[in-house]
Write an enzyme that holds these catalytic residues in place. Structure first.
Site, PDB file in Angstrom:
ATOM      1  N   GLU A 171      -8.822   0.523  -2.590  1.00 40.04           N
ATOM      2  CA  GLU A 171      -9.658   0.567  -1.388  1.00 40.04           C
ATOM      3  C   GLU A 171     -10.516   1.819  -1.480  1.00 40.04           C
ATOM      4  OE1 GLU A 171      -7.051   0.808   1.939  1.00 40.04           O
ATOM      5  OE2 GLU A 171      -6.262  -1.189   1.642  1.00 40.04           O
ATOM      6  N   ARG A 213      -7.031  12.918   1.103  1.00 39.89           N
ATOM      7  CA  ARG A 213      -5.936  13.386   1.957  1.00 39.89           C
ATOM      8  C   ARG A 213      -4.574  12.864   1.519  1.00 39.89           C
ATOM      9  NH1 ARG A 213      -7.154  10.249   7.582  1.00 39.89           N
ATOM     10  NH2 ARG A 213      -9.158  11.235   7.283  1.00 39.89           N
ATOM     11  N   HIS A 214      -4.549  11.725   0.822  1.00 39.21           N
ATOM     12  CA  HIS A 214      -3.237  11.268   0.312  1.00 39.21           C
ATOM     13  C   HIS A 214      -3.334  10.916  -1.182  1.00 39.21           C
ATOM     14  CE1 HIS A 214      -5.035   7.529   1.720  1.00 39.21           C
ATOM     15  NE2 HIS A 214      -4.661   7.678   2.972  1.00 39.21           N
ATOM     16  N   HIS A 267      -5.676   3.668  -1.356  1.00 38.42           N
ATOM     17  CA  HIS A 267      -6.986   4.024  -0.798  1.00 38.42           C
ATOM     18  C   HIS A 267      -7.307   5.435  -1.267  1.00 38.42           C
ATOM     19  CE1 HIS A 267      -9.644   4.340   3.113  1.00 38.42           C
ATOM     20  NE2 HIS A 267     -10.297   4.671   2.025  1.00 38.42           N
ATOM     21  N   ARG A 272      -9.404   8.174  -0.699  1.00 40.25           N
ATOM     22  CA  ARG A 272     -10.356   8.604   0.327  1.00 40.25           C
ATOM     23  C   ARG A 272     -11.231   9.727  -0.196  1.00 40.25           C
ATOM     24  NH1 ARG A 272      -8.674   6.715   5.721  1.00 40.25           N
ATOM     25  NH2 ARG A 272     -10.443   7.941   6.411  1.00 40.25           N
ATOM     26  N   HIS A 287       1.107   6.199   1.890  1.00 38.07           N
ATOM     27  CA  HIS A 287       1.886   7.154   2.686  1.00 38.07           C
ATOM     28  C   HIS A 287       3.035   7.800   1.922  1.00 38.07           C
ATOM     29  CE1 HIS A 287      -0.847   6.708   5.807  1.00 38.07           C
ATOM     30  NE2 HIS A 287      -0.614   5.414   5.965  1.00 38.07           N
ATOM     31  N   THR A 292      -8.183   3.785   8.663  1.00 41.80           N
ATOM     32  CA  THR A 292      -9.411   2.993   8.735  1.00 41.80           C
ATOM     33  C   THR A 292      -9.504   2.346  10.119  1.00 41.80           C
ATOM     34  OG1 THR A 292      -8.949   2.519   6.438  1.00 41.80           O
ATOM     35  CG2 THR A 292     -10.760   1.304   7.438  1.00 41.80           C
ATOM     36  N   HIS A 301      -3.857  -4.449   7.822  1.00 42.56           N
ATOM     37  CA  HIS A 301      -3.978  -3.300   8.723  1.00 42.56           C
ATOM     38  C   HIS A 301      -3.104  -3.479   9.964  1.00 42.56           C
ATOM     39  CE1 HIS A 301      -5.432   0.312  10.610  1.00 42.56           C
ATOM     40  NE2 HIS A 301      -5.936   0.625   9.424  1.00 42.56           N
ATOM     41  N   GLY A 341       1.006  -1.402   4.380  1.00 41.60           N
ATOM     42  CA  GLY A 341       1.425  -0.075   3.948  1.00 41.60           C
ATOM     43  C   GLY A 341       2.375   0.603   4.901  1.00 41.60           C
ATOM     44  N   HIS A 342       1.847   1.089   6.014  1.00 46.17           N
ATOM     45  CA  HIS A 342       2.591   2.015   6.870  1.00 46.17           C
ATOM     46  C   HIS A 342       3.972   1.503   7.281  1.00 46.17           C
ATOM     47  CE1 HIS A 342       3.532   4.229  10.605  1.00 46.17           C
ATOM     48  NE2 HIS A 342       3.078   5.239   9.891  1.00 46.17           N
ATOM     49  N   GLU A 365     -11.200  -9.284   3.395  1.00 44.05           N
ATOM     50  CA  GLU A 365      -9.899  -8.946   3.988  1.00 44.05           C
ATOM     51  C   GLU A 365     -10.137  -8.840   5.484  1.00 44.05           C
ATOM     52  OE1 GLU A 365      -7.790  -5.556   2.382  1.00 44.05           O
ATOM     53  OE2 GLU A 365      -6.573  -5.382   4.190  1.00 44.05           O
ATOM     54  N   ASN A 405       0.860  -1.185   0.000  1.00 42.13           N
ATOM     55  CA  ASN A 405       0.000   0.000   0.000  1.00 42.13           C
ATOM     56  C   ASN A 405       0.903   1.244   0.000  1.00 42.13           C
ATOM     57  OD1 ASN A 405      -1.343   2.291   1.147  1.00 42.13           O
ATOM     58  ND2 ASN A 405      -3.024   0.969   1.784  1.00 42.13           N
TER      59      ASN A 405
HETATM   60  N1  PXP Z   1      -6.032  -2.918   4.388  1.00 42.02           N
HETATM   61  C1  PXP Z   1      -6.982  -1.952   4.451  1.00 42.02           C
HETATM   62  C2  PXP Z   1      -8.367  -2.302   4.059  1.00 42.02           C
HETATM   63  C3  PXP Z   1      -6.659  -0.627   4.827  1.00 42.02           C
HETATM   64  O1  PXP Z   1      -7.622   0.305   4.872  1.00 42.02           O
HETATM   65  C4  PXP Z   1      -5.313  -0.314   5.120  1.00 42.02           C
HETATM   66  C5  PXP Z   1      -4.941   1.088   5.454  1.00 42.02           C
HETATM   67  O2  PXP Z   1      -5.141   1.888   4.327  1.00 42.02           O
HETATM   68  C6  PXP Z   1      -4.367  -1.347   5.037  1.00 42.02           C
HETATM   69  C7  PXP Z   1      -4.752  -2.644   4.700  1.00 42.02           C
HETATM   70  C8  PXP Z   1      -2.917  -1.104   5.305  1.00 42.02           C
HETATM   71  O3  PXP Z   1      -2.742  -0.805   6.655  1.00 42.02           O
HETATM   72  P1  PXP Z   1      -1.312  -0.375   7.178  1.00 42.02           P
HETATM   73  O4  PXP Z   1      -0.969   0.922   6.524  1.00 42.02           O
HETATM   74  O5  PXP Z   1      -1.519  -0.256   8.658  1.00 42.02           O
HETATM   75  O6  PXP Z   1      -0.351  -1.459   6.797  1.00 42.02           O
END
Ligand code: PXP
Length: 241
Positions: A70, A49-50, A43, A45, A10, A101, A190, A212-213, A151, A7
């Protein structure tokens, strides 16, 4: 071995901090693919925002793997998805005040709307995944609306205090088994990091991970290529034989 979808939201967060053109999440996505990511997740949104609309358009032209969009289950997002045709749409709940989320989608409470959007997306050849908590009723409702995948929301597991991790893990294992029995593909994501990924990789029937993060944070220090490769190595290492 479960597949990794990186993802890149960021990367866009850093760009939007200055409302400029760098760093580019599409460029980052291509580097992640070269490092072995088998899909890219973004994602879009409602508050932009990103990720921006242009990122989705360019990613659809440039990506060599799969694009997982997403989005909230709104009419606006439905039209954007139908116009761009990502490989996968993951429907997520969205609340403007949230930092990220927060909970899973309430499929049970929004059956009609989610069925309507799932049907429209699937008719356009888009695979539909629903981001839900590991709750039996939500899994049954996901099947009922015609989703292909779920998911599993791993946020509660990732945030669990010491001593509560095992209980969260066992909820995820149950959820994965119920979803598989219902004929749904099982993905997860997540809050996953290099430190908490191992037991998640061993979830039964797991197909895809959306992370992602943690990967983007690590890539600030070591570069995207190394950050992605390190996560893939961990997934490989912890995948049950
Ligand atoms: N899956 C979903 C459905 C999400 O909304 C997110 C955050 O955008 C992620 C995975 C990835 O989460 P993280 O950035 O905490 O890895």
């Amino acid at each position: 071995m479960p597949q990794l979808h990186v993802n890149v939201d960021h990367i866009a967060t850093i760009r939007q901090a200055r409302m400029t053109t760098e760093p580019d999440p599409v460029y980052a996505a291509l580097v992640a693919e070269q490092a072995g990511s088998t899909g890219i997740t973004i994602h879009l949104r409602e508050d932009r925002r990103h990720i921006q609309d242009r990122d989705l358009v360019l990613l659809m032209q440039m990506a060599q793997t799969k694009v997982n969009l997403e989005m909230a289950a709104t009419k606006e997002m439905q039209e954007i998805a139908l116009a761009n045709k990502p490989d996968i749409v993951t429907l997520v709940p969205e609340n403007r005040a949230e930092v990220t989320t927060e909970g899973g989608l309430d499929v049970v409470g929004n059956l009609g709307r989610i069925k309507e959007i799932t049907t429209a997306l699937k008719a356009a050849g888009i695979r539909v995944s629903l981001f839900i908590d590991p709750v039996k009723e939500q899994i049954a409702a996901s099947k009922e609306v015609g989703a292909d995948d779920i998911e599993l929301h791993t946020g509660e597991y990732a945030n669990a205090e010491h001593g509560k991790v095992e209980a969260e893990l066992s909820r995820l294992i149950d959820g994965a088994n119920w979803a598989h029995e219902a004929g749904l593909n099982v993905n997860a994501g997540h809050g996953l990091t290099y430190f908490n990924i191992a037991p998640i990789v061993a979830l039964p029937h797991l197909k895809e991970l959306n992370i992602g993060h943690s990967i983007i944070s690590r890539s600030v220090l070591v570069g995207i290529t190394q950050a992605v490769r390190e996560m893939i190595a961990l997934i490989e290492k912890h995948t049950p034989a």
